[in-house]
Design a protein around this motif. Structure first.
Motif, short mmCIF file in Angstrom:
data_model
loop_
_atom_site.label_atom_id
_atom_site.label_comp_id
_atom_site.label_asym_id
_atom_site.label_seq_id
_atom_site.Cartn_x
_atom_site.Cartn_y
_atom_site.Cartn_z
N TYR A 1 0.85 -1.20 0.00
CA TYR A 1 0.00 0.00 0.00
C TYR A 1 0.88 1.24 0.00
O TYR A 1 1.49 1.59 1.01
N THR B 1 -11.37 2.68 4.16
CA THR B 1 -11.97 1.60 3.37
C THR B 1 -11.07 0.38 3.39
O THR B 1 -11.53 -0.75 3.57
N LEU B 2 -9.77 0.61 3.25
CA LEU B 2 -8.81 -0.50 3.28
C LEU B 2 -8.73 -1.13 4.67
O LEU B 2 -8.64 -2.35 4.78
N PHE C 1 -11.74 -3.36 4.95
CA PHE C 1 -11.49 -4.55 4.13
C PHE C 1 -10.54 -5.50 4.84
O PHE C 1 -10.80 -6.69 4.95
N TYR C 2 -9.42 -4.98 5.32
CA TYR C 2 -8.39 -5.77 6.00
C TYR C 2 -8.98 -6.50 7.21
O TYR C 2 -8.75 -7.70 7.40
N CYS D 1 -5.54 -3.00 -7.41
CA CYS D 1 -6.27 -3.53 -6.25
C CYS D 1 -7.08 -2.46 -5.52
O CYS D 1 -8.13 -2.77 -4.94
N ARG D 2 -6.62 -1.23 -5.52
CA ARG D 2 -7.37 -0.16 -4.85
C ARG D 2 -8.80 -0.10 -5.38
O ARG D 2 -9.76 -0.06 -4.61
N GLU E 1 -10.45 -2.35 -6.97
CA GLU E 1 -11.19 -3.57 -6.68
C GLU E 1 -11.70 -3.59 -5.25
O GLU E 1 -12.81 -4.04 -5.00
N VAL E 2 -10.92 -3.08 -4.31
CA VAL E 2 -11.38 -2.98 -2.92
C VAL E 2 -12.59 -2.04 -2.85
O VAL E 2 -13.59 -2.34 -2.20
N GLY F 1 -15.21 -4.79 -2.61
CA GLY F 1 -15.06 -5.09 -1.19
C GLY F 1 -14.39 -6.44 -1.00
O GLY F 1 -13.47 -6.79 -1.74
N VAL F 2 -14.85 -7.22 -0.02
CA VAL F 2 -14.22 -8.50 0.29
C VAL F 2 -14.29 -9.51 -0.86
O VAL F 2 -13.51 -10.45 -0.90
N ALA G 1 -13.27 -9.02 -3.73
CA ALA G 1 -12.02 -8.90 -4.48
C ALA G 1 -11.04 -10.00 -4.09
O ALA G 1 -10.24 -10.46 -4.91
#
Length: 148
Positions: A30, A45-46, A49-50, A123-124, A126-127, A131-132, A134
């Protein structure tokens, strides 16, 4: 990854050996900074997701590649994040990674394989969009590279 990221990463408990990534199913790099408005918008948001993809078991690790201008700004920004980071002082690693993955803008989120090869540099988005969900596509991508 150790050759790219250096021998140590910063965790919430201090410096740890970067070989910890050897056991991670997915590795996301990241590229971000506290002074960047889109980064400050995407980071929560990340984080969400994490936390979702790693509950109840670890499925992905994120490593922050900081682009902050001062160590104080980095510390304040990283304090909010639950993942690992390249140490702020490791400028040569941060520069090398930015060049290797052709990072033009931040935030950028890159999926890599265990050797540090880029598998997905988008990937940004797609997140944000999936969301999950991805995660499934990324797992398939990693599985394909293992069979080659």
């Amino acid at each position: 990854m150790k050759a790219l990221l250096g021998s140590h990463l910063l965790s919430k408990t201090g410096l740890i050996g970067s070989q910890i990534l050897d056991s991670q199913p997915l590795i996301l790099l990241y590229f971000s900074a506290s002074w960047c408005p889109p980064c400050r918008q995407f980071t929560p948001t990340l984080i969400d997701f994490y936390n979702k993809v790693n509950t109840p078991k670890k499925q992905a690790e994120v490593v922050l590649i900081p682009a902050d201008r001062t160590e104080e700004d980095f510390i304040d920004y990283y304090e909010k994040m639950p993942w690992l980071s390249v140490p702020f002082a490791n400028a040569s690693v941060k520069q090398l990674l930015g060049e290797k993955y052709k990072v033009q803008t931040i935030p950028t989120l890159v999926l890599t394989d265990k050797d540090g090869n880029a598998l997905n540099t988008n990937c940004r988005w797609e997140v944000v969009q999936k969301g999950v969900e991805a995660l499934k596509g990324w797992e398939e991508l990693v599985a394909k590279t293992k069979t080659k």
